[in-house]
Design an enzyme around this catalytic site. Sequence first.
Site, short mmCIF file in Angstrom:
data_model
loop_
_atom_site.label_atom_id
_atom_site.label_comp_id
_atom_site.label_asym_id
_atom_site.label_seq_id
_atom_site.Cartn_x
_atom_site.Cartn_y
_atom_site.Cartn_z
N LEU A 1 0.73 -1.13 0.50
CA LEU A 1 0.12 -0.20 0.28
C LEU A 1 1.09 1.17 0.25
CD1 LEU A 1 -2.45 -0.96 2.95
CD2 LEU A 1 -2.57 -1.41 -0.25
N LYS B 1 3.68 1.62 1.97
CA LYS B 1 3.87 2.02 3.95
C LYS B 1 4.85 2.89 3.92
CE LYS B 1 2.78 -1.87 6.19
NZ LYS B 1 4.39 -2.63 6.61
N LYS C 1 -15.02 1.26 -0.41
CA LYS C 1 -15.86 0.08 0.73
C LYS C 1 -14.65 0.79 2.26
CE LYS C 1 -19.20 -1.85 -0.73
NZ LYS C 1 -20.86 -1.69 -0.25
N PRO D 1 -12.98 -3.53 5.29
CA PRO D 1 -11.78 -3.49 5.91
C PRO D 1 -10.99 -3.05 6.50
CG PRO D 1 -12.30 -3.63 2.81
CD PRO D 1 -13.26 -3.01 3.54
N CYS E 1 28.36 -0.96 -11.83
CA CYS E 1 29.02 -2.60 -11.02
C CYS E 1 29.15 -3.18 -12.32
CB CYS E 1 27.78 -2.18 -9.63
SG CYS E 1 29.04 -3.77 -8.74
N LEU E 2 28.15 -4.17 -12.16
CA LEU E 2 28.26 -5.31 -13.77
C LEU E 2 28.27 -4.46 -14.94
CD1 LEU E 2 27.61 -7.83 -14.30
CD2 LEU E 2 25.60 -7.93 -14.91
N MET F 1 30.48 -2.09 -15.37
CA MET F 1 31.14 -1.35 -16.16
C MET F 1 31.93 -2.25 -16.32
SD MET F 1 34.52 -0.27 -13.22
CE MET F 1 35.89 -1.02 -13.33
N GLN F 2 31.57 -3.53 -15.26
CA GLN F 2 32.81 -4.95 -15.74
C GLN F 2 32.17 -4.91 -17.19
OE1 GLN F 2 31.29 -7.36 -12.48
NE2 GLN F 2 32.36 -6.47 -10.91
N HIS G 1 28.56 2.24 -6.88
CA HIS G 1 27.24 2.23 -7.07
C HIS G 1 26.37 3.13 -5.82
CE1 HIS G 1 25.44 -1.91 -7.66
NE2 HIS G 1 26.16 -2.59 -6.40
N GLU H 1 23.93 5.27 -7.06
CA GLU H 1 22.40 4.93 -6.89
C GLU H 1 22.03 5.21 -5.83
OE1 GLU H 1 23.69 2.42 -8.38
OE2 GLU H 1 22.76 0.58 -7.47
N1 GLN Z 1 28.61 -10.01 -10.05
C1 GLN Z 1 29.61 -8.11 -10.75
C2 GLN Z 1 30.29 -8.72 -9.11
O1 GLN Z 1 30.09 -9.69 -7.93
C3 GLN Z 1 28.62 -7.21 -9.96
C4 GLN Z 1 27.89 -7.24 -8.89
C5 GLN Z 1 27.23 -5.75 -8.77
O2 GLN Z 1 26.19 -5.37 -10.00
N2 GLN Z 1 26.56 -5.35 -7.67
O3 GLN Z 1 31.27 -7.98 -8.87
#
Ligand code: GLN
Length: 533
Positions: free
Chosen positions: A15, A17, A187, A190, A382-383, A385-386, A508, A510
């Site tokens: 909902l 929260k 209603k 609930p 993360c991934l 970039m790899q 990360h 984000e």
């Molecule tokens: N799987 C990758 C690693 O372990 C990237 C991890 C991720 O993107 N958070 O290094």
Amino acid sequence: MKKYIFVTGGVCSSLGKGIAAASMGTLLESRGYRVAMIKIDPYLNVDAGTMSPYQHGEVYVTDDGAETDLDLGNYARFTKSPLSKANSITTGQIYQTVINKEREGRYLGRTVQVIPHITDEIKAQIVRMGSIPDIDITIIEVGGTVGDIESIPFLETARQCIHEFGRENVLSVHLTLVPAVSGDELKTKPTQHSVKELREIGIQPDILLCRAKRELDESMRRKIANFTNVNFESVLSAMDVNSTIYEIPLIYHKQKLDEIVLKKLGLDLREAQLEDWRSMVEGYKNAEKTVTIAMVGKYIDLHDTYKSVDESLVHAAMGNRVKVKIVRVDAEKLEKGAVADEVFAGVDGILIPGGFGERGIEGMIIAAKYARENRIPYLGICLGMQIMVIEFARSVLGLQGANSTEFNEKTPHPVVSLLEEQEGVTKLGGTMRLGRSATHTLPETFIRSAYGQEVVWERHRHRYEFSNSYRHSLTQAGLKISGLTSDGTLVESVEWPGQPWNTGVQFHPEFTSSPTSPQPLFRAFIEAAAQHG
Ligand code: GLN
């Protein structure tokens, strides 16, 4: 006296929260109070780190490396609450603490029981947070729905807190559903039942937030108030919004939620400073241009898997006075031959977020290659970039079969691999590089100009690293290393040469973005995407 607000949910899950609790935090902070936010998850996992994104959505990582529920991300975006391991409580963690104490003999031979030992431990953790000198009000969101077997010890703790600290110091806010059955008729039954259930546990809610398709009219609110023993003024509407979730605090403010809370807690009604928040929301609603970002991943069907990435894109759009449309691209579709030109038609930027495991990797490599060859702004997290490194090694350096050892242990060219000291680690829980650390950005790189400073602090959650044995050959071939750890031993960010805006980061970004302070990399990425095409 410290103040506490318990936020519970009734009728069903999802909902909102977390957003309701976070919005309350926004409003109380806007009135000059300092708020701490705690999320209680009644599951038995010790943390969210080992849970599949399919089950639980994104794992939110704190500065101190706790792997927590995604609601902590909402708290970070809506409030200035300090966030660490201590802001996330799970049943598993509480039992682990109590059982460890029992094994140490700390209960002096007594029988260890749910009440009082488990509830005491929960209370101790909440009060420890509330007692931080800076904190005025602690908001505790109890996960799950009232009536769940798992939530009972937490609700019992809330009841004890109300009883011990007094109703003027502890509030109960209940978020409930007022569904529309036939056509538009709302209603209340609930909600009546869910409050009844809460009262059976011994908790009389002070405020009801009624989730409904539209605003409740007065008679409906009176009816609910009457049946639930809640003041009429404290029965509020939590109606659906279709603009942006950041409007929700403003909707509650209009209904005087902050005023009601402060009065009930006996706190001064300082003036609400919501101008910045309001102009941020209005700016976004009125933005004319829309930027389209393709997010290429494997968990694309689920809404909450990349929650913080989605929100960071929105914040960055706000900062650039544009709207953002996120198109989710299933990486496996690209592998199975979907035509990239069609998939990416009309796309202004490509983003590959974090992820684990082999599935979809080749599709992500196709997407990165497409971004590079077609000069589309690119952000790899993360991934992501790899993937950039693998793609570059294969396409530019000609290293056939280059890969990360995560996806192919026998790759002839492990351009991404485990550090030596990590080899042999077999446990999955809590064995990653986690939490906040410094990256030294290098001059004349996209990352340096995005942040405008040399040292930046961001959070990590990964096992594998850019392989140093390929550093020389990859940079010789033109891949630019744009950021390193403080000691220079690990690569933190890279960029492709001679391209429009692009950056891959091992961390990360984000997790540190908020609507009033968009994260610099996302901001630069959206700015470049807005100029694209
Ligand atoms: N799987 C990758 C690693 O372990 C990237 C991890 C991720 O993107 N958070 O290094």
